[in-house]
Design a protein around this motif. Structure first.
Motif, PDB file in Angstrom:
ATOM      1  N   ASN A 160       3.031   2.377  -8.725  1.00 17.24           N
ATOM      2  CA  ASN A 160       2.068   1.513  -8.133  1.00 17.24           C
ATOM      3  C   ASN A 160       0.807   1.946  -8.091  1.00 17.24           C
ATOM      4  OD1 ASN A 160       0.594   0.242  -6.135  1.00 17.24           O
ATOM      5  ND2 ASN A 160       1.791   0.438  -4.172  1.00 17.24           N
ATOM      6  N   ASP A 200       0.754  -1.206  -0.125  1.00 22.33           N
ATOM      7  CA  ASP A 200       0.181   0.010   0.024  1.00 22.33           C
ATOM      8  C   ASP A 200       0.618   1.263  -0.164  1.00 22.33           C
ATOM      9  OD1 ASP A 200      -2.193  -1.416  -0.132  1.00 22.33           O
ATOM     10  OD2 ASP A 200      -2.540  -1.607   2.118  1.00 22.33           O
ATOM     11  N   LYS A 257      -1.973   2.214  -7.025  1.00 23.83           N
ATOM     12  CA  LYS A 257      -2.781   2.795  -5.891  1.00 23.83           C
ATOM     13  C   LYS A 257      -2.581   4.316  -5.830  1.00 23.83           C
ATOM     14  CE  LYS A 257      -3.756  -0.987  -2.942  1.00 23.83           C
ATOM     15  NZ  LYS A 257      -3.024  -2.180  -2.028  1.00 23.83           N
ATOM     16  N   TRP A 258      -1.377   4.631  -6.143  1.00 24.56           N
ATOM     17  CA  TRP A 258      -0.695   5.819  -5.959  1.00 24.56           C
ATOM     18  C   TRP A 258      -0.943   6.814  -7.372  1.00 24.56           C
ATOM     19  CZ3 TRP A 258       0.356   8.208  -1.527  1.00 24.56           C
ATOM     20  CH2 TRP A 258       0.619   7.157  -0.228  1.00 24.56           C
TER      21      TRP A 258
END
Lengths: 374, 310
Positions: A300, A244, A302-303
Motif C-alpha cells: 500500500n 488506510d 500509504k505505508w
C-alpha cells in the motif's frame, strides 16, 4: 394435424440431438466447493478462477456445486460424472480426499484433481497454491511496522498448513526485527467473524499493534482499522475494506493452475492414466500466489515510507523467490524451534515433505501451540 | 493494577459482544413465557442482520437499519406464530424451518453485499463525569455504544412489565395454563401472537446490531450459532429478564476470555468454555432447592392450545 405434430416432434428431436452433439465437443469440468461462493476466502477464490477458465477457454464448459459437506462429496461427484457427464472434476477441500479417492476408483475414465491433498492415482492429481512465501514477505513488513515489538496473529486451526504460515510469517518479522514476538490466538474455525473479532481484541489488549490472520472474513482487518493499526489481508484483496490500514496481504491466482492443467488435458498430455505423479505445489515463481493489498499493489503506497529500508528488502525477496531457480526461500537452515531444537540444519532448505507435515513453532512465536513436538 | 485492567478489558468486551445475545434472550423469554417455543431465533437474527445492514447501507442511517432489522425479525416470527398458534404445527419443526429459511434466504440475497464496509455505523460515546468512576467508568461509560444501554434498559423494562403489571400476569398465565386463562376471558391466541412478535422484534434487533455495530458489514451466516446460545440462555435465565443480563454478559466474558487466556490454557478447552457454561449453569441452578421451585419451564411451553369445543 397429425403431420404437424409429427413434424414438430422430429424438429425437437433433431434440435436436442444437435445441442447434445455440440455439448459433447466441449470439455465438461465440474468444481466442488466446500463453502459458499460468496465467502471472502478460499471458495470465492476458486470460483473467480472457474469464471476465468470459462471465459478463457471456449472449449470448456463448467458446472459447480457450492457448500458441499465433506462427507457428502461422493454423491455430488456421482451426479457430476453420471448426470452432468463431466470429464474432469476438481474437489477443492482437503476434507474431500476420501470421497475423491473412492470416486477415482469408481470412475477410472474420469480425470480428478484434489486440492491440498496428498493421495494420488492414475486418474487423480493433487494441487495446491501455498502462501508461506507470501506470509514471510508480510512478516518482513510487520516486523518493520511494529512499535511494541508484539505482532498479533489470529489463526484458524492448529494444523501444519497454518503453522507453516505462522512460522514463515514469524521468520520474516524476526529477520527485520529480532526483538519482536508473534502472539498467536487460535479460533478453531475457518470462518467465525465474532471469534475473530474477540481474538483480535484480546491481542490488542495484550499489546499487539500489527496483525495478520487466517480466517475467511475481513473481521481482523476491520478491528485493526478501528484501532488505527496496520494489518495484512488474507486470501481476498481486502484493500477496499480499510484502504488506510491494509499494508499488504496474501492473494491467490487459482486460475493459473486450472488453465495450465486443463490445457494439458485438452492437448492430451494429461489423461486418466498418467496422473499418478502430477502434484502442483505452486509458489511465487509459478505465479499462483501474489503479495499485495490488492492485485497489482504489493505494498500500500500509504505505508511505503513507513517501511523504509524494508521496502527494498521486500522487493528484493520477491524477485529472488519469483526467480525460476528460487534463489531464496525462507525455510532455509539454520532454523530453531522455540524449544531450542534445530529443525532445519545449516545450509539445508526444507523439502516439500517437511513443509507439509510441519508441527513445530519457530523462535519468536508466543502462545499455545497444540501438537507441539517436545 | 494488573487485575483491574483485566476486569475492565473483559467486561468491556462482554458488554459489546453480549448485547445481541441479551436482546435475543429477552425476546425468547417473552415468547416462551407465553407458551411459544421459537427455535427460529437464529433465522430471525440473520434476517435482521441482513435487512438491517442493507437498510443502513442504502439510507446511510443506522437507526433506520435497526428499525428495519427488528421489523423483519418480527415479521418472520409471525410466520412461526401463524404456524404454531393458528395451524398448531409442532413448534419445534416450525421454528427449525424458520432458522433454515432465514439462513438460506439471506445467503442467496446477500451475495452482492458481501464484503462491503458499512460507513453508517453508530458512534461510540463516553458519558462525561461518569466515565471517570474507577473500574466501572471505563467499562460502562467510556466509548460504549448506545445499544448496550438500550439492551440493559429493555431488560429492566421487560422485567417490570412481566412481573409488575397485569399484562405480565396475563402473559405468564397463558404460558402456564392457557385453558384457565381462556376461561377467564383472555384471548390466548392474541397474547401469544404479541409475545412471539416481541421475540421476533428483539431477535431482529440483535441481528441488526451484529451487522451494523458489532461488525459493520454483511457476511453470510454471520450469526454463527448465536441464536442457539440465546435459546440455551433463556433456560439458564430461568425465563427471567434480569437474570438474562447476568447470563448474557457472563457468556460474553467467557467468550472473550477464551482468547485472552490462550497463552496459558489449551485453546480447545477454552473454546468449549462458554458453551460448557450454558450447559452446566442450569444444572447448578437446579441443585438449589429454592430456585428449583421457581425454575420450572412455563407449564404449557411448546404445546399448541385448542379450545375444547373445536
Amino acid at each position: 394435424m397429425k403431420k404437424a405434430v409429427l413434424f414438430a416432434l422430429c424438429l425437437v428431436f433433431l434440435l436436442t440431438g444437435a445441442i447434445g452433439l455440440q455439448a459433447q465437443d466441449k470439455l465438461k469440468v465440474g468444481f466442488i466447493y466446500v463453502g459458499p461462493i460468496g465467502d471472502m476466502g478460499w471458495t470465492h477464490a476458486h470460483e473467480v478462477a472457474r469464471r476465468i477458465v470459462e471465459d478463457t477457454f471456449p472449449w470448456v464448459e463448467t458446472v459447480y456445486q457450492e457448500s458441499v459437506p465433506e462427507a457428502k462429496v461422493e454423491g455430488v461427484i456421482d451426479r457430476m460424472v453420471r448426470r452432468e457427464r463431466c470429464a474432469v472434476v476438481f474437489t477443492t477441500s482437503f476434507g474431500f480426499w476420501e470421497g475423491t479417492v473412492a470416486a477415482a476408483k469408481k470412475y477410472p475414465d474420469t480425470i480428478f484433481a484434489h486440492c491440498s491433498g496428498f493421495m494420488r492415482a492414475p486418474n487423480l492429481a493433487t494441487y495446491m497454491a501455498d502462501f508461506y512465501q507470501i506470509y514471510y514477505l508480510n512478516g518482513l513488513m510487520a516486523g518493520a511496522l511494529t512499535k511494541s515489538n508484539k505482532v498479533g496473529y489470529v489463526g484458524a486451526f492448529p494444523i501444519p498448513e497454518v503453522k507453516r504460515h505462522i512460522n514463515a510469517f514469524t521468520m520474516g518479522v524476526r529477520e527485520v526485527n529480532p526483538k519482536a514476538e508473534v502472539h498467536v490466538r487460535w479460533i478453531e474455525a475457518w470462518f467465525d467473524p465474532a471469534k475473530a473479532k474477540e481474538a483480535t481484541n484480546s491481542l490488542i489488549d495484550a499489546g499487539c499493534d500489527v496483525f495478520a490472520f487466517t480466517e475467511d472474513s475481513d473481521t481482523v482487518v476491520q478491528v485493526a482499522a478501528e484501532n488505527r493499526m496496520p494489518v495484512f489481508g488474507h486470501y481476498s484483496p481486502m484493500y477496499n475494506s480499510a484502504p488506510d490500514y491494509v499494508v499488504s496481504g496474501q492473494l491467490v491466482h487459482w486460475e493459473n493452475f486450472y488453465l495450465d492443467f486443463l490445457s494439458k488435458v485438452h492437448a492430451g498430455y494429461y489423461t486418466s492414466k498418467n496422473l499418478e505423479n502430477v502434484d502442483y505445489w505452486d509458489l511465487l515463481k509459478e505465479g499462483s500466489v501474489e503479495v499485495g493489498a490488492k492485485f497489482g499493489m504489493p505494498v500500500n503506497p500509504k505505508w511505503k515510507s513507513r517501511l523504509g529500508k524494508t521496502y527494498d528488502l521486500v522487493m528484493e525477496r520477491i524477485a529472488q523467490m519469483s526467480d525460476f531457480q528460487m534463489v531464496f526461500d525462507p525455510f532455509t537452515g539454520p532454523i530453531y524451534s522455540r524449544k531450542g531444537a534445530v529443525v532445519v540444519p545449516v545450509g539445508v532448505r526444507a523439502n516439500y515433505g517437511h513443509l507439509l507435515s510441519l508441527e513445530y513453532a519457530v523462535k519468536g512465536v508466543v502462545g499455545s501451540w497444540p501438537g507441539e513436538p517436545k | 493494577m494488573e487485575w483491574q485492567l483485566w476486569v475492565i478489558e473483559t467486561l468491556r468486551r462482554a458488554l459489546v459482544y453480549g448485547t445481541p445475545i441479551l436482546l435475543g434472550t429477552l425476546g425468547e423469554i417473552y415468547a416462551e413465557r407465553s407458551g411459544i417455543l421459537n427455535l427460529g431465533v437464529e433465522g430471525m437474527m440473520i434476517l435482521g442482520a441482513f435487512v438491517g445492514f442493507t437498510t443502513a447501507f442504502v439510507t446511510k442511517n443506522p437507526w433506520l437499519g435497526f428499525l428495519a432489522g427488528a421489523f423483519v425479525g418480527g415479521a418472520a416470527s409471525l410466520l412461526h406464530g401463524f404456524l404454531s398458534i393458528h395451524l398448531r404445527v409442532i413448534q419445534v419443526v416450525s421454528g427449525l424451518a424458520l432458522t433454515l429459511f432465514g439462513l438460506g434466504l439471506t445467503g442467496v440475497l446477500g451475495r452482492g453485499w458481501e464484503g462491503q464496509p458499512l460507513k453508517a455505523s453508530i458512534a461510540e460515546l463516553s458519558v462525561p463525569g461518569l466515565s471517570r468512576i474507577p473500574v466501572l467508568g471505563p467499562i460502562l461509560f467510556t466509548d460504549q455504544n448506545l445499544l448496550v444501554y438500550i439492551g440493559i434498559g429493555l431488560a429492566v423494562l421487560l422485567w417490570w412489565v412481566l412481573f409488575k403489571t397485569s399484562w405480565g400476569i396475563t402473559v405468564r398465565s397463558v404460558g402456564e395454563d392457557p385453558r384457565t386463562a381462556d376461561a377467564l376471558g383472555i384471548n390466548v391466541a392474541l397474547v401469544r401472537y404479541c409475545c412471539t412478535f416481541i421475540g421476533g422484534l428483539l431477535a431482529g434487533l440483535g441481528g441488526a446490531y451484529l451487522s451494523i455495530v458489532y461488525r459493520p458489514s454483511w457476511t453470510q451466516g454471520m450469526t454463527a450459532g448465536m441464536g442457539w446460545i440465546v435459546i440455551a440462555l433463556t433456560i439458564f435465565s430461568l425465563w427471567h429478564p434480569l437474570v438474562a443480563i447476568g447470563g448474557s454478559y457472563a457468556f460474553g466474558s467467557l467468550f472473550y476470555l477464551s482468547f485472552r487466556l490462550q497463552p496459558w490454557v489449551a485453546p480447545e478447552l477454552l473454546t468449549i468454555m462458554p458453551y460448557l457454561f450454558t450447559i452446566l449453569a442450569p444444572l447448578l441452578l437446579h441443585a438449589s432447592r429454592r430456585l428449583r421451585r421457581r425454575m420450572g419451564a412455563p407449564g404449557a411451553l411448546g404445546l399448541p392450545y385448542r379450545r375444547e369445543e373445536e
